[in-house]
Design a protein around this motif. Structure first.
Motif, PDB file in Angstrom:
ATOM      1  N   ALA A  68       0.829  -1.208   0.000  1.00  0.00           N
ATOM      2  CA  ALA A  68       0.000   0.000   0.000  1.00  0.00           C
ATOM      3  C   ALA A  68       0.868   1.265   0.000  1.00  0.00           C
ATOM      4  N   ASP A  69       2.046   1.166   0.642  1.00  0.00           N
ATOM      5  CA  ASP A  69       2.963   2.305   0.704  1.00  0.00           C
ATOM      6  C   ASP A  69       3.955   2.324  -0.462  1.00  0.00           C
ATOM      7  N   ASN A  70       3.767   1.395  -1.409  1.00  0.00           N
ATOM      8  CA  ASN A  70       4.648   1.301  -2.583  1.00  0.00           C
ATOM      9  C   ASN A  70       6.114   1.099  -2.209  1.00  0.00           C
ATOM     10  N   LYS A  71       6.354   0.352  -1.124  1.00  0.00           N
ATOM     11  CA  LYS A  71       7.723   0.051  -0.717  1.00  0.00           C
ATOM     12  C   LYS A  71       8.299  -1.022  -1.635  1.00  0.00           C
ATOM     13  N   THR A  72       9.611  -0.994  -1.805  1.00  0.00           N
ATOM     14  CA  THR A  72      10.262  -1.927  -2.723  1.00  0.00           C
ATOM     15  C   THR A  72      11.009  -3.044  -1.998  1.00  0.00           C
ATOM     16  N   ASP A  73      10.795  -3.179  -0.681  1.00  0.00           N
ATOM     17  CA  ASP A  73      11.449  -4.243   0.078  1.00  0.00           C
ATOM     18  C   ASP A  73      11.084  -5.613  -0.499  1.00  0.00           C
ATOM     19  N   GLY A  74      12.085  -6.474  -0.672  1.00  0.00           N
ATOM     20  CA  GLY A  74      11.792  -7.848  -1.048  1.00  0.00           C
ATOM     21  C   GLY A  74      11.167  -8.569   0.137  1.00  0.00           C
ATOM     22  N   VAL A  75      10.301  -9.532  -0.111  1.00  0.00           N
ATOM     23  CA  VAL A  75       9.619 -10.236   0.980  1.00  0.00           C
ATOM     24  C   VAL A  75       9.649 -11.743   0.752  1.00  0.00           C
ATOM     25  N   ILE A  76      10.143 -12.467   1.760  1.00  0.00           N
ATOM     26  CA  ILE A  76      10.077 -13.929   1.757  1.00  0.00           C
ATOM     27  C   ILE A  76       9.229 -14.352   2.943  1.00  0.00           C
ATOM     28  N   ILE A  77       8.138 -15.045   2.687  1.00  0.00           N
ATOM     29  CA  ILE A  77       7.291 -15.532   3.765  1.00  0.00           C
ATOM     30  C   ILE A  77       7.906 -16.805   4.334  1.00  0.00           C
ATOM     31  N   ILE A  78       8.098 -16.820   5.660  1.00  0.00           N
ATOM     32  CA  ILE A  78       8.573 -18.035   6.334  1.00  0.00           C
ATOM     33  C   ILE A  78       7.511 -18.410   7.365  1.00  0.00           C
ATOM     34  N   SER A  79       6.970 -19.599   7.233  1.00  0.00           N
ATOM     35  CA  SER A  79       5.872 -19.981   8.113  1.00  0.00           C
ATOM     36  C   SER A  79       5.772 -21.490   8.253  1.00  0.00           C
ATOM     37  N   ASP A  96       7.835 -12.231  -2.700  1.00  0.00           N
ATOM     38  CA  ASP A  96       8.761 -12.705  -3.718  1.00  0.00           C
ATOM     39  C   ASP A  96       8.990 -14.201  -3.646  1.00  0.00           C
ATOM     40  N   ASP A  97       8.833 -14.764  -2.449  1.00  0.00           N
ATOM     41  CA  ASP A  97       9.127 -16.187  -2.269  1.00  0.00           C
ATOM     42  C   ASP A  97       8.417 -16.679  -1.010  1.00  0.00           C
ATOM     43  N   TYR A  98       8.398 -18.006  -0.841  1.00  0.00           N
ATOM     44  CA  TYR A  98       7.744 -18.643   0.304  1.00  0.00           C
ATOM     45  C   TYR A  98       8.602 -19.828   0.731  1.00  0.00           C
ATOM     46  N   LEU A  99       8.915 -19.874   2.025  1.00  0.00           N
ATOM     47  CA  LEU A  99       9.746 -20.960   2.542  1.00  0.00           C
ATOM     48  C   LEU A  99       9.078 -21.533   3.780  1.00  0.00           C
ATOM     49  N   ALA A 100       8.764 -22.828   3.730  1.00  0.00           N
ATOM     50  CA  ALA A 100       8.061 -23.467   4.839  1.00  0.00           C
ATOM     51  C   ALA A 100       9.051 -23.971   5.895  1.00  0.00           C
ATOM     52  N   LYS A 101       8.676 -23.813   7.157  1.00  0.00           N
ATOM     53  CA  LYS A 101       9.472 -24.370   8.260  1.00  0.00           C
ATOM     54  C   LYS A 101       9.225 -25.877   8.332  1.00  0.00           C
ATOM     55  N   PRO A 102      10.224 -26.639   8.758  1.00  0.00           N
ATOM     56  CA  PRO A 102      11.618 -26.235   9.002  1.00  0.00           C
ATOM     57  C   PRO A 102      12.376 -26.107   7.690  1.00  0.00           C
ATOM     58  N   PHE A 103      13.416 -25.280   7.694  1.00  0.00           N
ATOM     59  CA  PHE A 103      14.208 -25.087   6.484  1.00  0.00           C
ATOM     60  C   PHE A 103      15.687 -25.020   6.855  1.00  0.00           C
ATOM     61  N   HIS A 104      16.533 -25.246   5.858  1.00  0.00           N
ATOM     62  CA  HIS A 104      17.979 -25.122   6.055  1.00  0.00           C
ATOM     63  C   HIS A 104      18.368 -23.653   5.903  1.00  0.00           C
ATOM     64  N   LEU A 105      19.209 -23.172   6.817  1.00  0.00           N
ATOM     65  CA  LEU A 105      19.622 -21.769   6.779  1.00  0.00           C
ATOM     66  C   LEU A 105      20.388 -21.446   5.503  1.00  0.00           C
ATOM     67  N   SER A 106      21.105 -22.424   4.965  1.00  0.00           N
ATOM     68  CA  SER A 106      21.827 -22.198   3.708  1.00  0.00           C
ATOM     69  C   SER A 106      20.856 -21.936   2.552  1.00  0.00           C
ATOM     70  N   GLU A 107      19.699 -22.640   2.569  1.00  0.00           N
ATOM     71  CA  GLU A 107      18.692 -22.405   1.534  1.00  0.00           C
ATOM     72  C   GLU A 107      18.062 -21.029   1.704  1.00  0.00           C
ATOM     73  N   LEU A 108      17.791 -20.664   2.961  1.00  0.00           N
ATOM     74  CA  LEU A 108      17.230 -19.342   3.227  1.00  0.00           C
ATOM     75  C   LEU A 108      18.166 -18.255   2.701  1.00  0.00           C
ATOM     76  N   SER A 109      19.459 -18.396   2.978  1.00  0.00           N
ATOM     77  CA  SER A 109      20.437 -17.408   2.520  1.00  0.00           C
ATOM     78  C   SER A 109      20.458 -17.317   1.000  1.00  0.00           C
ATOM     79  N   ALA A 110      20.383 -18.457   0.334  1.00  0.00           N
ATOM     80  CA  ALA A 110      20.393 -18.478  -1.131  1.00  0.00           C
ATOM     81  C   ALA A 110      19.147 -17.785  -1.690  1.00  0.00           C
ATOM     82  N   ARG A 111      18.013 -18.008  -1.052  1.00  0.00           N
ATOM     83  CA  ARG A 111      16.775 -17.372  -1.528  1.00  0.00           C
ATOM     84  C   ARG A 111      16.801 -15.863  -1.293  1.00  0.00           C
ATOM     85  N   ILE A 112      17.376 -15.440  -0.169  1.00  0.00           N
ATOM     86  CA  ILE A 112      17.511 -14.006   0.102  1.00  0.00           C
ATOM     87  C   ILE A 112      18.363 -13.355  -0.980  1.00  0.00           C
TER      88      ILE A 112
END
Length: 224
Positions: A68-79, A96-112
């Motif tokens: 709504a504020d037209n922000k350009t922050d990338g967003v990854i949902i982790i849930s 931008d992306d969705y990552l389900a728990k549990p996840f590997h931190l290395s994968e999270l870093s790669a997606r970021i």
């Protein structure tokens, strides 16, 4: 690169921050909906890691606020929720992306890293600007093929200016990017001047054109 971790599980958020700091990310934590909303309204982030289920609200409403504020922050949902409905809802709202728990931190870093590349650098891993080359995966900088030894802050500063090339970036924005919500504790911008001076000196000594211009009364611009 500055990240916001919106997560109410303290141990998980600590683990995420510890891992991502090793990857040279500046991390802030929002343990609840209100804090997340306050931070996203007050600051800009390269990527927001957003849990859907928060103790005082729905994380998707933070995403709605960003859009709504037209922000350009990338967003990854982790849930922990891995239902197709949650995934579709988040992506339809602009995540931008969705990552389900549990996840590997290395994968999270790669997606970021992938989200930031798409958002800031048109998907490119290596940025080539005339004689200057920046490898965003290796986090290295070279001029005419010769490496330039930069500190973490100097690298972050250069990458931030490059990601906003040909646009004036205010000293306040630079302070927030380099120091996050700790920027308020500084009485002046001397630390920015010091990092900027060292960065410019190293780049010019390496044979790079002086692309970083000081715009009087406004801030700095990577002019290329």
């Amino acid at each position: 690169m500055k990240l916001l971790i919106v997560e109410d599980e303290k141990e998980l958020s600590k683990s995420i921050v510890a891992y991502l700091k090793q990857e040279n990310y500046l991390c802030e934590i929002a343990p609840d909906f209100k804090t997340a909303l306050d931070k996203t309204e007050s600051f800009d982030y390269d990527c927001v890691l957003l849990d859907i289920t928060l103790p005082d609200g729905n994380g998707l409403n933070v995403l709605k606020g960003l859009k709504a504020d037209n922000k350009t922050d990338g967003v990854i949902i982790i849930s922990a929720k891995n239902s197709i409905d949650d995934r579709i809802a988040g992506l339809n709202l602009g995540a931008d992306d969705y990552l389900a728990k549990p996840f590997h931190l290395s994968e999270l870093s790669a997606r970021i890293a992938a989200v930031i590349r798409r958002r800031r650098f048109d998907g490119n891993k290596v940025l080539v600007l005339n004689e200057l080359t920046i490898d965003t995966l290796a986090k290295t900088v070279s001029v005419n093929g010769k490496g330039v030894d930069l500190t973490r802050k100097e690298y972050d500063l250069l990458l931030y200016l490059v990601s906003n090339k040909n646009r004036v970036v205010s000293k306040n924005a630079i302070a927030e990017h380099l120091s996050g919500d700790e920027a308020d504790v500084f009485d002046n911008f001397d630390f920015i001047y010091a990092h900027m001076k060292n960065l410019k000196k190293k780049m010019v000594q390496a044979g790079c054109e002086d692309y970083i211009k000081s715009i009087y009364g406004m801030g700095y611009k990577f002019d290329i």
